[in-house]
Design a protein around this motif. Structure first.
Motif, PDB file in Angstrom:
ATOM      1  N   LEU A 222       0.782  -1.288   0.009  1.00 42.15           N
ATOM      2  CA  LEU A 222       0.048   0.063  -0.177  1.00 42.15           C
ATOM      3  C   LEU A 222       0.886   1.197  -0.103  1.00 42.15           C
ATOM      4  CD1 LEU A 222      -2.733   1.479   0.404  1.00 42.15           C
ATOM      5  CD2 LEU A 222      -2.466   1.171   2.846  1.00 42.15           C
ATOM      6  N   LEU A 223       0.465   2.325  -0.903  1.00 38.45           N
ATOM      7  CA  LEU A 223       1.182   3.504  -0.853  1.00 38.45           C
ATOM      8  C   LEU A 223       0.016   4.564  -0.995  1.00 38.45           C
ATOM      9  CD1 LEU A 223       3.817   5.243  -0.943  1.00 38.45           C
ATOM     10  CD2 LEU A 223       3.746   5.037  -3.573  1.00 38.45           C
ATOM     11  N   VAL A 224       0.058   5.303  -0.038  1.00 32.31           N
ATOM     12  CA  VAL A 224      -1.121   6.548  -0.143  1.00 32.31           C
ATOM     13  C   VAL A 224      -0.320   7.803  -0.527  1.00 32.31           C
ATOM     14  CG1 VAL A 224      -2.957   7.609   0.546  1.00 32.31           C
ATOM     15  CG2 VAL A 224      -2.747   5.361   1.000  1.00 32.31           C
ATOM     16  N   LEU A 225      -0.629   8.492  -1.499  1.00 34.95           N
ATOM     17  CA  LEU A 225       0.186   9.871  -1.861  1.00 34.95           C
ATOM     18  C   LEU A 225      -0.782  11.166  -1.591  1.00 34.95           C
ATOM     19  CD1 LEU A 225       2.510   9.038  -4.809  1.00 34.95           C
ATOM     20  CD2 LEU A 225       3.141   9.159  -2.493  1.00 34.95           C
ATOM     21  N   ARG A 226      -0.503  12.225  -1.492  1.00 36.79           N
ATOM     22  CA  ARG A 226      -1.352  13.431  -1.576  1.00 36.79           C
ATOM     23  C   ARG A 226      -0.934  14.188  -2.906  1.00 36.79           C
ATOM     24  NH1 ARG A 226      -4.953  14.924   1.489  1.00 36.79           N
ATOM     25  NH2 ARG A 226      -3.993  13.741   3.515  1.00 36.79           N
ATOM     26  N   PHE A 227      -1.822  14.478  -3.895  1.00 31.31           N
ATOM     27  CA  PHE A 227      -1.326  14.629  -4.810  1.00 31.31           C
ATOM     28  C   PHE A 227      -2.197  16.218  -5.392  1.00 31.31           C
ATOM     29  CE2 PHE A 227      -2.632  15.016  -9.565  1.00 31.31           C
ATOM     30  CZ  PHE A 227      -1.628  15.018 -10.177  1.00 31.31           C
ATOM     31  N   PRO A 231      -6.132  12.506  -2.405  1.00 32.01           N
ATOM     32  CA  PRO A 231      -5.271  11.257  -2.387  1.00 32.01           C
ATOM     33  C   PRO A 231      -5.704  10.365  -3.344  1.00 32.01           C
ATOM     34  CG  PRO A 231      -7.668  11.288  -1.419  1.00 32.01           C
ATOM     35  CD  PRO A 231      -7.473  12.562  -2.081  1.00 32.01           C
ATOM     36  N   LEU A 232      -4.176   9.715  -3.584  1.00 31.36           N
ATOM     37  CA  LEU A 232      -3.901   8.694  -4.478  1.00 31.36           C
ATOM     38  C   LEU A 232      -3.606   7.347  -3.718  1.00 31.36           C
ATOM     39  CD1 LEU A 232      -1.408  10.382  -7.168  1.00 31.36           C
ATOM     40  CD2 LEU A 232      -3.705  10.486  -7.289  1.00 31.36           C
ATOM     41  N   ARG A 233      -4.313   6.397  -4.103  1.00 26.94           N
ATOM     42  CA  ARG A 233      -4.169   5.052  -3.451  1.00 26.94           C
ATOM     43  C   ARG A 233      -3.843   4.220  -4.329  1.00 26.94           C
ATOM     44  NH1 ARG A 233      -6.179   3.523   1.528  1.00 26.94           N
ATOM     45  NH2 ARG A 233      -6.289   1.299   2.012  1.00 26.94           N
ATOM     46  N   PHE A 234      -2.295   3.519  -4.080  1.00 27.06           N
ATOM     47  CA  PHE A 234      -2.073   2.214  -4.860  1.00 27.06           C
ATOM     48  C   PHE A 234      -2.126   1.180  -4.049  1.00 27.06           C
ATOM     49  CE2 PHE A 234       0.245   6.174  -6.380  1.00 27.06           C
ATOM     50  CZ  PHE A 234       0.004   5.926  -7.725  1.00 27.06           C
ATOM     51  N   GLU A 235      -2.867   0.066  -4.472  1.00 31.65           N
ATOM     52  CA  GLU A 235      -2.766  -1.193  -3.420  1.00 31.65           C
ATOM     53  C   GLU A 235      -2.380  -2.157  -4.522  1.00 31.65           C
ATOM     54  OE1 GLU A 235      -6.589  -1.311  -1.106  1.00 31.65           O
ATOM     55  OE2 GLU A 235      -7.177   0.012  -2.790  1.00 31.65           O
ATOM     56  N   LEU A 236      -1.368  -2.978  -4.043  1.00 31.82           N
ATOM     57  CA  LEU A 236      -0.930  -4.200  -4.504  1.00 31.82           C
ATOM     58  C   LEU A 236      -1.134  -5.576  -3.918  1.00 31.82           C
ATOM     59  CD1 LEU A 236       2.617  -2.623  -5.883  1.00 31.82           C
ATOM     60  CD2 LEU A 236       0.737  -3.464  -7.221  1.00 31.82           C
ATOM     61  N   GLU A 237      -1.466  -6.319  -4.652  1.00 24.89           N
ATOM     62  CA  GLU A 237      -1.610  -7.833  -3.948  1.00 24.89           C
ATOM     63  C   GLU A 237      -1.065  -8.762  -5.009  1.00 24.89           C
ATOM     64  OE1 GLU A 237      -5.696  -9.420  -3.833  1.00 24.89           O
ATOM     65  OE2 GLU A 237      -6.355  -7.601  -5.217  1.00 24.89           O
ATOM     66  N   PRO A 238      -0.275 -10.076  -4.420  1.00 22.63           N
ATOM     67  CA  PRO A 238       0.229 -10.959  -5.562  1.00 22.63           C
ATOM     68  C   PRO A 238      -0.850 -11.626  -6.054  1.00 22.63           C
ATOM     69  CG  PRO A 238       1.246 -11.291  -3.155  1.00 22.63           C
ATOM     70  CD  PRO A 238       0.021 -10.346  -3.036  1.00 22.63           C
ATOM     71  N   ASP A 239      -0.392 -12.056  -7.411  1.00 26.27           N
ATOM     72  CA  ASP A 239      -1.292 -12.650  -8.287  1.00 26.27           C
ATOM     73  C   ASP A 239      -0.695 -13.688  -9.040  1.00 26.27           C
ATOM     74  OD1 ASP A 239      -3.434 -13.535  -9.824  1.00 26.27           O
ATOM     75  OD2 ASP A 239      -4.438 -11.912 -10.618  1.00 26.27           O
ATOM     76  N   ARG A 244      -1.439  -7.694  -8.760  1.00 26.66           N
ATOM     77  CA  ARG A 244      -2.659  -7.005  -9.159  1.00 26.66           C
ATOM     78  C   ARG A 244      -2.629  -5.557  -8.748  1.00 26.66           C
ATOM     79  NH1 ARG A 244      -7.230  -8.249 -11.459  1.00 26.66           N
ATOM     80  NH2 ARG A 244      -6.757 -10.541 -11.450  1.00 26.66           N
ATOM     81  N   LEU A 245      -2.806  -4.599  -9.405  1.00 25.44           N
ATOM     82  CA  LEU A 245      -2.329  -3.315  -8.742  1.00 25.44           C
ATOM     83  C   LEU A 245      -4.068  -2.556  -9.129  1.00 25.44           C
ATOM     84  CD1 LEU A 245      -1.169  -0.596  -8.306  1.00 25.44           C
ATOM     85  CD2 LEU A 245      -1.047  -0.032 -10.764  1.00 25.44           C
ATOM     86  N   THR A 246      -4.318  -2.100  -7.773  1.00 26.62           N
ATOM     87  CA  THR A 246      -5.658  -1.050  -7.768  1.00 26.62           C
ATOM     88  C   THR A 246      -5.071   0.289  -7.618  1.00 26.62           C
ATOM     89  OG1 THR A 246      -7.057  -2.954  -7.084  1.00 26.62           O
ATOM     90  CG2 THR A 246      -7.908  -0.701  -6.767  1.00 26.62           C
ATOM     91  N   PHE A 247      -5.535   1.320  -8.452  1.00 27.19           N
ATOM     92  CA  PHE A 247      -5.106   2.750  -8.223  1.00 27.19           C
ATOM     93  C   PHE A 247      -6.210   3.405  -8.216  1.00 27.19           C
ATOM     94  CE2 PHE A 247      -4.841   6.704 -10.655  1.00 27.19           C
ATOM     95  CZ  PHE A 247      -4.126   7.367  -9.971  1.00 27.19           C
ATOM     96  N   THR A 248      -6.576   4.227  -7.340  1.00 27.67           N
ATOM     97  CA  THR A 248      -7.622   5.311  -6.877  1.00 27.67           C
ATOM     98  C   THR A 248      -7.308   6.498  -6.669  1.00 27.67           C
ATOM     99  OG1 THR A 248      -8.864   3.386  -5.747  1.00 27.67           O
ATOM    100  CG2 THR A 248      -9.816   5.481  -5.481  1.00 27.67           C
TER     101      THR A 248
END
Length: 320
Positions: A222-227, A231-239, A244-248
Motif C-alpha cells: 500500500l502506498l497513499v500519496l497526496r497529489f 489522495p492517490l491510493r496504490f494497492e498491490l496484491e500478489p497474483d 494486481r494493482l488497484t489505483f484510486t
C-alpha cells in the motif's frame, strides 16, 4: 509470461509460441480443434469438422484446413494468413507450438504477440477449470505489447495508438468522484512496488509538475500519496507469478473527470513502457491525449471542452 518469438519461416514473418501444458495431448487437442471448445478461448470460432481441405468461415473471412494429423497437427489458412497448432507429449502433459504467419499491414508483430499471449492464457484457464473472459485476459495486453516491442526491437507506437481508443479507468461516484484502475501485471509485486514508490522510478512516468507527499506506506502492499491535495491510493496484491494493482484517485471536480482520466491514462502507458525497459517521454505520451480524452468524455457523459482547453494551454502542447 512471454512465450512468443518473432521468426522468419519460408521467407515470411511468423510468431512462434511454445507453451508447456499440464494436460495430456488428447485433452489439449479437443481444446484447439473442437468449435465448442474454441468458442471458450480462441479469437474466433471456425465452424469446421475438422477434415483435411475443408473450407470454413469465421468473422466473414474464408479459411481452409491445409494439414491435419490428429491429435498432433492442424494447420489452416484464414483471412489470407496461416496458422497451426502442433502437439507433442511432454513430462506427463503436452507441449503446444502455435504458429501465426501474419500480415504486417494488419499490425506489428509485438502487438499480435501480446494478443496471442492473452488468448493462450485463456486456454490455460479453460484447461485448468478457471475460465477467463476475453476482457479480463486482455487487460494485460498493453503491458505485454511494451515488453514484446522491447524484446523484438520494434516500434511500440502503433500498439499504443490502438490501445488509446480503449480507456482503462472507471469513474465512480460513491463517496465523491473517484477514478479507479485495476489491472494484473506480469511482474512480481516487488518490481511494481519500486516503480510506484521509488521517487527516481516514479519520475519516469508520473506527471512532471506533481506536488506529492507520502501519507501512508506499507511495502509492498500500500502506498497513499497526496497529489495537489487529493489522495492517490496504490494497492498491490500478489497474483500468481505477477501482481494486481488497484489505483484510486479521489477528487472533487466531477466536471474535470475526463481531463483527469486522460492524464492518468497517459501516465499508466508511460509506466508500462518503463517497466518493460523502454521509455516514453511525457510530451510524446501527450500526443495521444486528445484521442484518450474524447473517449473518456463520451464514456463519462461530460462536456469535452474543459479538457480541450486544458490541453491547448498545457506547457508541453502549446506548440501542438
Amino acid at each position: 509470461m512471454m512465450d512468443g518469438t518473432l521468426e522468419t519461416i519460408d521467407g515470411r514473418q511468423a510468431l512462434r509460441f511454445e507453451r508447456r501444458l499440464a494436460h495430456p495431448v488428447a485433452r489439449v487437442w479437443r481444446a484447439v480443434t473442437e468449435p465448442a471448445e474454441l468458442d471458450r478461448w480462441f479469437v474466433a470460432t471456425p465452424q469446421w469438422t475438422p477434415v483435411l481441405h475443408e473450407t470454413f468461415e469465421a468473422y466473414g473471412q474464408r479459411g481452409e484446413i491445409t494439414a491435419l494429423d490428429p491429435p498432433r497437427l492442424i494447420a489452416w489458412t484464414w483471412g489470407g494468413e496461416r496458422y497451426s497448432f502442433e502437439l507433442t507429449p511432454a513430462d506427463g502433459g503436452s507441449m503446444l507450438v502455435f504458429l501465426h504467419f501474419f500480415d504486417e499491414t494488419r499490425g506489428p508483430g509485438a502487438q499480435h504477440a501480446a494478443g496471442w499471449e492473452s488468448y493462450l492464457d485463456r486456454l490455460d484457464g479453460l484447461l485448468g477449470g478457471r475460465e477467463l473472459s476475453e476482457e479480463e485476459a486482455h487487460r494485460i495486453v498493453p503491458e505485454l505489447s511494451e515488453r514484446y516491442a522491447v524484446a523484438m526491437n520494434a516500434d511500440p507506437g502503433p500498439a499504443r495508438e490502438s490501445y488509446a481508443r480503449y480507456g482503462p479507468l472507471q469513474l465512480s461516484l460513491e463517496d465523491g468522484p473517484a477514478l479507479r484502475f485495476i489491472r494484473r501485471y506480469g511482474y512480481p509485486i516487488e518490481r511494481v512496488w519500486r516503480a510506484i514508490s521509488d521517487p527516481g522510478e516514479r519520475k519516469s512516468w508520473f506527471p512532471s509538475d506533481a506536488e506529492t507527499e507520502v501519507v501512508e506506506s506499507d511495502p509492498p502492499r500500500l502506498l497513499v500519496l497526496r497529489f495537489w491535495g487529493d489522495p492517490l491510493r496504490f494497492e498491490l496484491e500478489p497474483d500468481g507469478d505477477g501482481c494486481r494493482l488497484t489505483f484510486t484517485h479521489t477528487f472533487a471536480d466531477r466536471e474535470g473527470a475526463a481531463r483527469t482520466a486522460a492524464g492518468w491514462d497517459r501516465c499508466i502507458t508511460r509506466m508500462d513502457a518503463h517497466l518493460a525497459g523502454g521509455s516514453l517521454g511525457e510530451a510524446q505520451a501527450l500526443e495521444l491525449w486528445p484521442t484518450v480524452h474524447e473517449r473518456y468524455a463520451e464514456a463519462f457523459h461530460l462536456d469535452p471542452e474543459l479538457g480541450r482547453k486544458a490541453f491547448r494551454l498545457h506547457p508541453l502542447t502549446t506548440d501542438a
